[in-house]
Structures are given as structure tokens and as C-alpha cells.
Motif scaffolding. Structure first.
Motif, PDB file in Angstrom:
ATOM      1  N   SER A   1      -2.716   3.206   7.100  1.00 43.92           N
ATOM      2  CA  SER A   1      -1.953   4.076   8.153  1.00 43.92           C
ATOM      3  C   SER A   1      -1.955   5.411   7.983  1.00 43.92           C
ATOM      4  O   SER A   1      -2.163   6.234   9.246  1.00 43.92           O
ATOM      5  N   LEU A   2      -2.443   5.797   6.794  1.00 48.43           N
ATOM      6  CA  LEU A   2      -2.612   7.330   6.638  1.00 48.43           C
ATOM      7  C   LEU A   2      -4.170   7.895   7.211  1.00 48.43           C
ATOM      8  O   LEU A   2      -4.296   8.678   8.016  1.00 48.43           O
TER       9      LEU A   2
ATOM     10  N   SER B   1      -4.083   4.254  17.764  1.00 48.63           N
ATOM     11  CA  SER B   1      -2.835   4.082  18.198  1.00 48.63           C
ATOM     12  C   SER B   1      -2.279   2.614  17.911  1.00 48.63           C
ATOM     13  O   SER B   1      -3.091   1.985  17.111  1.00 48.63           O
ATOM     14  N   LEU B   2      -1.058   2.663  17.995  1.00 50.92           N
ATOM     15  CA  LEU B   2      -0.554   1.317  17.426  1.00 50.92           C
ATOM     16  C   LEU B   2      -0.637   0.325  18.338  1.00 50.92           C
ATOM     17  O   LEU B   2      -0.446   0.454  19.890  1.00 50.92           O
TER      18      LEU B   2
ATOM     19  N   THR C   1      -4.840  -6.723  14.619  1.00 49.62           N
ATOM     20  CA  THR C   1      -5.283  -5.443  14.031  1.00 49.62           C
ATOM     21  C   THR C   1      -4.758  -5.299  12.429  1.00 49.62           C
ATOM     22  O   THR C   1      -4.203  -5.845  11.981  1.00 49.62           O
ATOM     23  N   PHE C   2      -6.001  -5.031  11.625  1.00 50.70           N
ATOM     24  CA  PHE C   2      -5.799  -5.166  10.059  1.00 50.70           C
ATOM     25  C   PHE C   2      -4.724  -4.410   9.675  1.00 50.70           C
ATOM     26  O   PHE C   2      -3.860  -5.408   8.792  1.00 50.70           O
ATOM     27  N   PRO C   3      -4.276  -3.323   9.502  1.00 47.25           N
ATOM     28  CA  PRO C   3      -3.468  -2.928   8.623  1.00 47.25           C
ATOM     29  C   PRO C   3      -2.100  -3.504   9.253  1.00 47.25           C
ATOM     30  O   PRO C   3      -1.090  -3.469   8.497  1.00 47.25           O
ATOM     31  N   ASP C   4      -1.740  -3.731  10.545  1.00 40.92           N
ATOM     32  CA  ASP C   4      -0.529  -4.214  11.108  1.00 40.92           C
ATOM     33  C   ASP C   4      -0.451  -5.890  10.948  1.00 40.92           C
ATOM     34  O   ASP C   4       0.409  -6.212  10.882  1.00 40.92           O
ATOM     35  N   LEU C   5      -1.792  -6.241  10.571  1.00 42.27           N
ATOM     36  CA  LEU C   5      -1.458  -7.964  10.162  1.00 42.27           C
ATOM     37  C   LEU C   5      -1.031  -8.092   8.843  1.00 42.27           C
ATOM     38  O   LEU C   5      -0.297  -9.068   8.538  1.00 42.27           O
ATOM     39  N   LEU C   6      -0.934  -6.890   8.124  1.00 37.14           N
ATOM     40  CA  LEU C   6      -0.131  -6.910   6.850  1.00 37.14           C
ATOM     41  C   LEU C   6       1.233  -7.116   6.721  1.00 37.14           C
ATOM     42  O   LEU C   6       2.044  -7.335   6.044  1.00 37.14           O
ATOM     43  N   PHE C   7       1.786  -6.734   8.092  1.00 38.65           N
ATOM     44  CA  PHE C   7       3.340  -6.919   8.117  1.00 38.65           C
ATOM     45  C   PHE C   7       3.782  -8.457   7.777  1.00 38.65           C
ATOM     46  O   PHE C   7       4.887  -8.506   7.066  1.00 38.65           O
ATOM     47  N   ILE C   8       2.989  -9.218   8.183  1.00 33.48           N
ATOM     48  CA  ILE C   8       3.463 -10.681   7.991  1.00 33.48           C
ATOM     49  C   ILE C   8       3.499 -10.909   6.343  1.00 33.48           C
ATOM     50  O   ILE C   8       4.486 -11.628   6.007  1.00 33.48           O
ATOM     51  N   LEU C   9       2.340 -10.561   5.597  1.00 34.46           N
ATOM     52  CA  LEU C   9       2.256 -10.995   4.277  1.00 34.46           C
ATOM     53  C   LEU C   9       3.419 -10.012   3.539  1.00 34.46           C
ATOM     54  O   LEU C   9       3.933 -10.532   2.507  1.00 34.46           O
TER      55      LEU C   9
ATOM     56  N   ASP D   1       4.841   5.435  11.023  1.00 41.44           N
ATOM     57  CA  ASP D   1       4.138   4.257  10.319  1.00 41.44           C
ATOM     58  C   ASP D   1       3.635   4.426   8.801  1.00 41.44           C
ATOM     59  O   ASP D   1       3.758   4.074   7.660  1.00 41.44           O
ATOM     60  N   ALA D   2       2.911   5.878   8.940  1.00 42.26           N
ATOM     61  CA  ALA D   2       2.418   6.239   7.770  1.00 42.26           C
ATOM     62  C   ALA D   2       3.198   6.516   6.570  1.00 42.26           C
ATOM     63  O   ALA D   2       3.242   6.329   5.500  1.00 42.26           O
ATOM     64  N   ALA D   3       4.533   7.238   7.278  1.00 40.32           N
ATOM     65  CA  ALA D   3       5.597   7.736   6.053  1.00 40.32           C
ATOM     66  C   ALA D   3       6.469   6.736   5.679  1.00 40.32           C
ATOM     67  O   ALA D   3       6.404   6.360   4.391  1.00 40.32           O
ATOM     68  N   TYR D   4       6.603   5.670   6.572  1.00 35.48           N
ATOM     69  CA  TYR D   4       7.355   4.297   6.093  1.00 35.48           C
ATOM     70  C   TYR D   4       6.433   3.782   4.739  1.00 35.48           C
ATOM     71  O   TYR D   4       7.168   3.364   3.931  1.00 35.48           O
ATOM     72  N   HIS D   5       5.228   3.546   5.129  1.00 35.19           N
ATOM     73  CA  HIS D   5       4.599   2.490   4.330  1.00 35.19           C
ATOM     74  C   HIS D   5       4.164   3.499   3.025  1.00 35.19           C
ATOM     75  O   HIS D   5       4.102   2.645   1.987  1.00 35.19           O
ATOM     76  N   SER D   6       4.348   4.841   2.965  1.00 35.27           N
ATOM     77  CA  SER D   6       3.933   5.544   1.884  1.00 35.27           C
ATOM     78  C   SER D   6       5.185   5.450   0.927  1.00 35.27           C
ATOM     79  O   SER D   6       5.115   5.262  -0.245  1.00 35.27           O
ATOM     80  N   VAL D   7       6.487   5.516   1.779  1.00 36.91           N
ATOM     81  CA  VAL D   7       7.723   5.605   0.623  1.00 36.91           C
ATOM     82  C   VAL D   7       7.855   4.372   0.312  1.00 36.91           C
ATOM     83  O   VAL D   7       8.272   3.933  -0.776  1.00 36.91           O
TER      84      VAL D   7
END
Length: 153
Positions: free
Chosen positions: A146-147, A11-12, A21-29, A88-94
Motif C-alpha cells: 500500500s505504501l 488506484s484502488l 489485485t495483489f495487495p487488496d487480495l490480502l483483505f480476505i486472509l 489505505d496505506a495509513a490504516y495498514h501501517s497502523v
């Protein structure tokens, strides 16, 4: 199908847990490097305006959308709903595909401006290309994780 909260961390996060959380920590970068691309493209000269327009669109769109998603996750707007994992997965893929195309086009424009432009403008565009590829790598990494999260939800 099990709920997202019971399926082993798929879950998010909400609140400040976004920063742990790892993939969500990438938001900052993504926010930082996307902002750098935006600033460098806005201040540089590109010989083909259509390319600069696309790179500018991608950097502004991803900057605003990433900021909006980060704020929505921090406020807990998703309420643990699994459709947000899909979003989340769709947005980051696009965003990954957009940034890859923008990075390649910006690199091409920078190659074209090797002769005939000032040293400063050429190096601004080189910096924009480097930061654009870093942002691409961040978005691709976030999209992959995210995928994986989407697949396990």
C-alpha cells in the motif's frame, strides 16, 4: 501530478476487482486470520487481563476496520480518489504496528501461563500467538504494498 488511474495501476480497485489485485487480495486472509485471533483470545484464559484486553481490542478493531474497508472498496465508495490510497496505506501501517504489539504481548502472556494452567488453555494461547503473527505478517505485507502504491500515486 498525474491522476491515480493514469499512473500505472496505482488506484484502488472497485467491485470484484478487489479480489484480483495483489495487495487488496490480502483483505480476505487478514479477515480470516484476524477472526481466528479474535475467537481464540475470546475463548482462552490469559494470566494478565490487561494484555488480553489489548489483544482483543486489536483483533476486533482490525477485523471491523478491514471488513469496512473491503465493503467500501467493493461498493466503489472511493470513486478513484487518491486520498483513499493514503487512507489505505495509513490504516495498514497502523494495523501492522497494533498487531505486532498484540502478538508480542500475547506471546509473553503465553510464556507466563506455561505452568499453572490447563493443557487446553495453554494450547489455545499458542494457537492465538501463531495466528496473531500470521495476521501481523499479512498486515505488514499489505502495508508495504500500500505504501508503494501510495508513493506511485
Amino acid at each position: 501530478m498525474a491522476p491515480a488511474a493514469a499512473s500505472g495501476g496505482s488506484s484502488l480497485p472497485s467491485g470484484f476487482a478487489v479480489f484480483t489485485t495483489f495487495p487488496d487480495l490480502l483483505f480476505i486472509l487478514e479477515f480470516v486470520f484476524g477472526g481466528l485471533v479474535w475467537i481464540l483470545i475470546a475463548s482462552s484464559l490469559v494470566p494478565i487481563p490487561l494484555i488480553q484486553g489489548w489483544v482483543m481490542f486489536v483483533s476486533v478493531f482490525c477485523f471491523v476496520a478491514t471488513t469496512a474497508l473491503l465493503v467500501l472498496y467493493m461498493t466503489g465508495a472511493h470513486s478513484g480518489d487518491t486520498s483513499w490510497v493514503t487512507l489505505d496505506a495509513a490504516y495498514h501501517s497502523v494495523a501492522s504496528l497494533f498487531y505486532l504489539s498484540a502478538s508480542v504481548l500475547e506471546a509473553l502472556a503465553t510464556i507466563f501461563m506455561r505452568n499453572g494452567f490447563t493443557y487446553k488453555h495453554y494450547h489455545e494461547n499458542i494457537s492465538a500467538v501463531v495466528f496473531s503473527y500470521v495476521a501481523t505478517l499479512l498486515y505488514v505485507t499489505h502495508a508495504v504494498f500500500s505504501l508503494i502504491r501510495w508513493k506511485s500515486s
